[in-house]
Design an enzyme around this catalytic site. Structure first.
Site, mmCIF file in Angstrom:
data_model
loop_
_atom_site.group_PDB
_atom_site.id
_atom_site.type_symbol
_atom_site.label_atom_id
_atom_site.label_comp_id
_atom_site.label_asym_id
_atom_site.label_seq_id
_atom_site.Cartn_x
_atom_site.Cartn_y
_atom_site.Cartn_z
ATOM 1 N N TYR A 22 0.765 -0.837 -0.117
ATOM 2 C CA TYR A 22 0.255 -0.221 -0.441
ATOM 3 C C TYR A 22 0.823 0.825 -0.077
ATOM 4 C CZ TYR A 22 -3.568 -3.039 1.199
ATOM 5 O OH TYR A 22 -4.829 -3.788 0.884
ATOM 6 N N ASP A 25 -10.255 -8.321 8.765
ATOM 7 C CA ASP A 25 -11.814 -8.200 7.590
ATOM 8 C C ASP A 25 -12.176 -10.279 8.275
ATOM 9 O OD1 ASP A 25 -11.417 -5.955 6.695
ATOM 10 O OD2 ASP A 25 -11.853 -6.272 4.988
ATOM 11 N N LYS A 34 5.241 -14.607 4.908
ATOM 12 C CA LYS A 34 5.309 -15.037 4.469
ATOM 13 C C LYS A 34 6.865 -14.875 3.844
ATOM 14 C CE LYS A 34 2.795 -17.617 1.115
ATOM 15 N NZ LYS A 34 2.411 -19.110 1.340
ATOM 16 N N ASP A 57 -5.084 -6.260 6.549
ATOM 17 C CA ASP A 57 -5.713 -5.839 5.228
ATOM 18 C C ASP A 57 -6.743 -7.003 5.902
ATOM 19 O OD1 ASP A 57 -8.095 -4.195 5.258
ATOM 20 O OD2 ASP A 57 -6.767 -3.629 3.146
ATOM 21 N N ASP A 102 -1.196 -17.198 4.446
ATOM 22 C CA ASP A 102 -1.801 -18.602 4.200
ATOM 23 C C ASP A 102 -2.539 -19.505 5.472
ATOM 24 O OD1 ASP A 102 -0.468 -19.300 4.278
ATOM 25 O OD2 ASP A 102 -0.559 -20.594 2.324
#
Length: 360
Positions: free
Chosen positions: A130, A248, A187, A244, A220
Site C-alpha cells: 500500500y 476482515d 510469507k 487488512d 495462509d
C-alpha cells in the site's frame, strides 16, 4: 473531572458515516467527560462539491485535535483526476503507523459455543504493497507494484504489538492469567527479502519482551486458523496488506464488519474509524448499525486515558468499559438493526446503548 477539555474532531464522511458517527458522538456526550467536538468535512461528496477530498482546513483541525472520529469514505473504484482517498492521506500526513482492530466474541451464559474469542490484529499502516509505488510499463501491458518494507516501520509496529500483548495480560487481572502472546504473520518462505526483513526485525524486538510469548505463522495458515481456531490468538502483528485481509477475516467472530471498530495510532495523533464502508445501498434510511462506531468511541477513550494522570485515566477507562458492556448487552438482547436480523433504527440502537450504559 479536573482535566481540561479534550478536542475531538468529528469527520462523518460519506454514506452511513453521517448516521453512525453522530451516534458515537451522542454516546460520548452522555458521559460526564470533558469533551468538546469540532466537525469537519472530507470524502467523495466533499470532493464533488469543492474539488478536494481532504480540505486543508480538515487536515489542520486533525493535527490540532486530541483525537479524530472518522466515518466512512465512498471512494470510486476507478481513477478520478485529482482524487485521493482522504483516509489514506490522513494516515500518511498524521503518521498513523499502527492500525489496531480488536475482535471479541463473548457469547452469553448458556450459549452452546465453548470458544471465547478475544484477539487484536496489529497492522503496519504506512508501507508494504500500500506504499503507492505503482507503475505501468510496455504500453499498458504490464502493471507493477513495489512492496516496501523498512526496518524502522517494522521495529515500531513490533513494539506496539508487544506492548499491547503486555497490557492485555495486565488487564485480565488474574494471577494465573496466561502470558501475552504475539503471533508474527508473514510469507518469508516466498517473499524472502521483504517478509524476511519484517520477520527478522520483529523477532529481534521480541527479545526485549521476555514476559510475552512470541510465535510465527505463514499468512495462509493464519487465515485458516482465524476461520477455524480463532481462540488460539492473542495479538497478531503483520504487514499492511496481510493485516487488512486478516482483520476482515477475524471480525467475522465479532459479528462482522458492521460491529468492527479500529484505531489508527501514531506518536502524536490518533484516529478511530469503523471498519465498514459508506454502504450507499442503505445510506439515508436510518437503519445503519451504529455499534462499530460506538466501539470506536470506547477505543478513543482508551487513547485519551493514556495521556492523563492515573486518577483521571481511571475515570475515563470506567466510561470506556461501560460503553463496551452496553454494546455487548445490545448486541445480545437488542434492539437489532436489519444487519443483525432485526428492524430497529440506528437511533433506537443508539438510545438503547446509552440507556444501558447509564445504568452500569
Amino acid at each position: 473531572m479536573s482535566a481540561p477539555p479534550f478536542t475531538i474532531l468529528v469527520v462523518p464522511g460519506d454514506g452511513i458515516g453521517r448516521e453512525v458517527i453522530p451516534a458515537a458522538v451522542a454516546v460520548l456526550q452522555a458521559t460526564d467527560l470533558p469533551l468538546q467536538f469540532v466537525e469537519a468535512d472530507a470524502g467523495w461528496d466533499c470532493f464533488q462539491r469543492c474539488g478536494e477530498a481532504l480540505p486543508s482546513e480538515t487536515l489542520d483541525a486533525a493535527r490540532a485535535a486530541d483525537a479524530v472520529l472518522f466515518g466512512a469514505v465512498a471512494s470510486p473504484s476507478y481513477p478520478v483526476a485529482g482524487y485521493r482517498s482522504p483516509i489514506v492521506r490522513l494516515r500518511r500526513e498524521l503518521d498513523l503507523y499502527a492500525n489496531i482492530r480488536p475482535v471479541v466474541d463473548d457469547p452469553p451464559p448458556g450459549d452452546p459455543r465453548a470458544r471465547r474469542v478475544d484477539l487484536a490484529v496489529v497492522r503496519e499502516n504506512t508501507e508494504g504493497l500500500y506504499a503507492g509505488r505503482e507503475r505501468v510499463e510496455h504500453g499498458g501491458a504490464t502493471a507493477i507494484a513495489e512492496r516496501v518494507i523498512t526496518r524502522r516501520a517494522s521495529e515500531r509496529i513490533a513494539r506496539v504489538a508487544f506492548e499491547l500483548a503486555r497490557a492485555r495480560r495486565a488487564a485480565r487481572r488474574a494471577d494465573d492469567a496466561p502470558p501475552g502472546r504475539v503471533t508474527i504473520v508473514h510469507k518469508a518462505n516466498v517473499l524472502r527479502e521483504t517478509c524476511g526483513l519484517f520477520r527478522t526485525v520483529v523477532l529481534d524486538v521480541a527479545q526485549a519482551y521476555p514476559d510475552v510469548q512470541a510465535d510465527e505463522m505463514l499468512v495462509d495458515t493464519c487465515a485458516l486458523h482465524l476461520a477455524t481456531r480463532p481462540e488460539r490468538f492473542d495479538v497478531i502483528v503483520t504487514t499492511n496488506l496481510f493485516g487488512d485481509i486478516l482483520s476482515d477475516v477475524a471480525c467475522a467472530w465479532g459479528g462482522g464488519l458492521g460491529l468492527a471498530p479500529s484505531a489508527n495510532l501514531g506518536e502524536r495523533h490518533a484516529l478511530f474509524e469503523p471498519v465498514h464502508g459508506a454502504a450507499p445501498d442503505i445510506a439515508g434510511k436510518g437503519v445503519a448499525n451504529p455499534l462499530a462506531a460506538i466501539g470506536c468511541a470506547a477505543l478513543l477513550l482508551d487513547h485519551l486515558a493514556r495521556r492523563v494522570s492515573p486518577d483521571t485515566a481511571s475515570a475515563i477507562r470506567a466510561w470506556s468499559e461501560r460503553i463496551r458492556r452496553a454494546v455487548r448487552h445490545v448486541r445480545i438482547v437488542g434492539p437489532h438493526t436489519p444487519d443483525l436480523g432485526g428492524d430497529a433504527a440506528t437511533s433506537e440502537t443508539t438510545a438503547a446503548v446509552i440507556a444501558h450504559m447509564l445504568t452500569l
